[in-house]
Design an enzyme around this catalytic site. Structure first.
Site, PDB file in Angstrom:
ATOM      1  N   LYS A 202       0.829  -1.163   0.019  1.00 45.33           N
ATOM      2  CA  LYS A 202       0.075  -0.027  -0.110  1.00 45.33           C
ATOM      3  C   LYS A 202       0.907   1.213  -0.114  1.00 45.33           C
ATOM      4  CE  LYS A 202      -3.296   2.361   3.200  1.00 45.33           C
ATOM      5  NZ  LYS A 202      -4.074   2.002   4.157  1.00 45.33           N
TER       6      LYS A 202
HETATM    7  C1  5RP Z   1      -2.342   4.062   8.767  1.00 51.07           C
HETATM    8  C2  5RP Z   1      -2.728   3.220   7.731  1.00 51.07           C
HETATM    9  C3  5RP Z   1      -4.112   3.550   7.286  1.00 51.07           C
HETATM   10  O1  5RP Z   1      -5.260   2.422   7.197  1.00 51.07           O
HETATM   11  C4  5RP Z   1      -4.268   4.282   6.104  1.00 51.07           C
HETATM   12  O2  5RP Z   1      -3.311   4.694   5.452  1.00 51.07           O
HETATM   13  C5  5RP Z   1      -5.239   5.483   6.345  1.00 51.07           C
HETATM   14  O3  5RP Z   1      -5.941   5.777   5.600  1.00 51.07           O
HETATM   15  P1  5RP Z   1      -6.347   7.002   4.942  1.00 51.07           P
HETATM   16  O4  5RP Z   1      -4.841   7.767   4.919  1.00 51.07           O
HETATM   17  O5  5RP Z   1      -6.958   6.890   3.427  1.00 51.07           O
HETATM   18  O6  5RP Z   1      -7.132   7.789   6.015  1.00 51.07           O
HETATM   19  O7  5RP Z   1      -2.225   2.384   6.920  1.00 51.07           O
HETATM   20  O8  5RP Z   1      -0.918   4.329   8.591  1.00 51.07           O
END
Ligand code: 5RP
Length: 302
Positions: A202
């Protein structure tokens, strides 16, 4: 005792070779059935992509805006997401066990927002992930961070445990405030995670060179949402990421902090699975929102 099966002739079709269906998730062709099956609970076999909802923010920042009541505000959204990324605490306490989508369990933790966030440890036993029926476990990797090696080793330990049980690992490339989210950095971080065994990575979208990041990563990349944008801009960003090779999104605040999360998650899913163009996806969001608002007014909840 069942009756003897006496129907003749049998249909062995010796001239037809055994069916062989190549597994559709990038880089996952060599894994065992259980690992592939878990990946297929996250990535939809018809599109090959995932619209994942991330609600795990509380594991380091407490009651985040929009996540104050996961039971009331997030549980109803689950039907619209291919997978839910969350902590085991939220899952057990606030999500009905009747949910059928993928579950990506937060498996790292330690520091809060009051400390150095990169100082994480593994915070979940693989046995509990199996007990909860997880489809993958998620771990932060802070390339360039204060505790870089520690977080890489957290990931490789989870990968080793995951390989024993067929549990995929989703590595989150966490970017410290002092680092620039450009293609050079994100390409480095995503590639390290994939090389060291993560089955899904991710990362953030970047305007320049995102297609090179997805092409250079041998496993699927899902786009992180990041800070709240307008619905139109968030849909545009998701579209560009998919168009440039992302295998889906894992968005949090841009969905659950939207003026209408139920409409937004469906609009995001349309972008991910149907490559709906941003302007049409935004119209879909507005139409769904209007219908939901009308329903609320009718039922006196508006
Ligand atoms: C924390 C994570 C979160 O799940 C994610 O990145 C946060 O989601 P968003 O930025 O879309 O609110 O991995 O670091």
């Amino acid at each position: 005792m069942p009756e003897a099966d006496q129907s003749e002739p049998k249909q062995f079709r010796p001239d037809v070779p055994q069916a062989r269906t190549p597994f559709f998730v990038k880089g996952a062709g060599a894994y065992d059935w259980g690992m592939q099956n878990r990946l297929a609970r996250i990535f939809r076999p018809d599109s090959g992509r995932t619209a994942m909802l991330a609600v795990d923010h509380g594991y380091f920042q407490g009651p985040t805006t929009g996540l104050e009541r996961i039971d009331l505000d997030i549980a109803p959204l689950v039907v619209h997401a291919d997978a839910l990324m969350l902590t085991r605490g939220s899952l057990r306490s606030s999500i009905p066990a009747s949910m059928t989508g993928g579950i990506v369990l937060r498996a790292s933790g330690g520091p809060s927002i009051l400390k150095d966030l990169s100082d994480e440890q593994i915070a979940l036993d693989i046995e509990d992930a199996l007990r909860l029926g997880a489809s993958a476990v998620a771990v932060q990797v802070f390339i360039g961070g204060e505790c870089e090696s520690q977080t890489v080793i957290n990931m490789t330990r989870l990968v080793d445990a995951g390989l024993r049980f067929g549990m995929p690992v989703l590595a989150v490339t966490a970017v410290g405030r002092e680092l620039t989210r450009d293609a050079r950095y994100l390409g480095l971080a995503t590639r390290i995670c994939a090389e060291l065994g993560a089955q899904i990575v991710k990362t953030y979208y970047c305007e320049e060179g995102f297609a090179d990041i997805t092409a250079g990563c041998p496993v699927p990349i899902v786009m992180a949402g990041g800070k709240k944008l307008s619905e139109r801009d968030a849909l545009e960003m998701a579209y560009r990421a998919i168009d440039q090779g992302a295998a889906g999104v894992d968005m949090g605040r841009n969905i659950f902090q939207s003026a209408c999360p139920a409409a937004m998650i469906q609009a995001v899913a349309a972008v991910v699975h149907e490559m709906e163009r941003p302007e049409r996806a935004h119209q879909r969001y507005l139409d769904l929102k209007a219908a939901i608002d009308r329903g609320r007014q009718k039922s006196g909840k508006g």
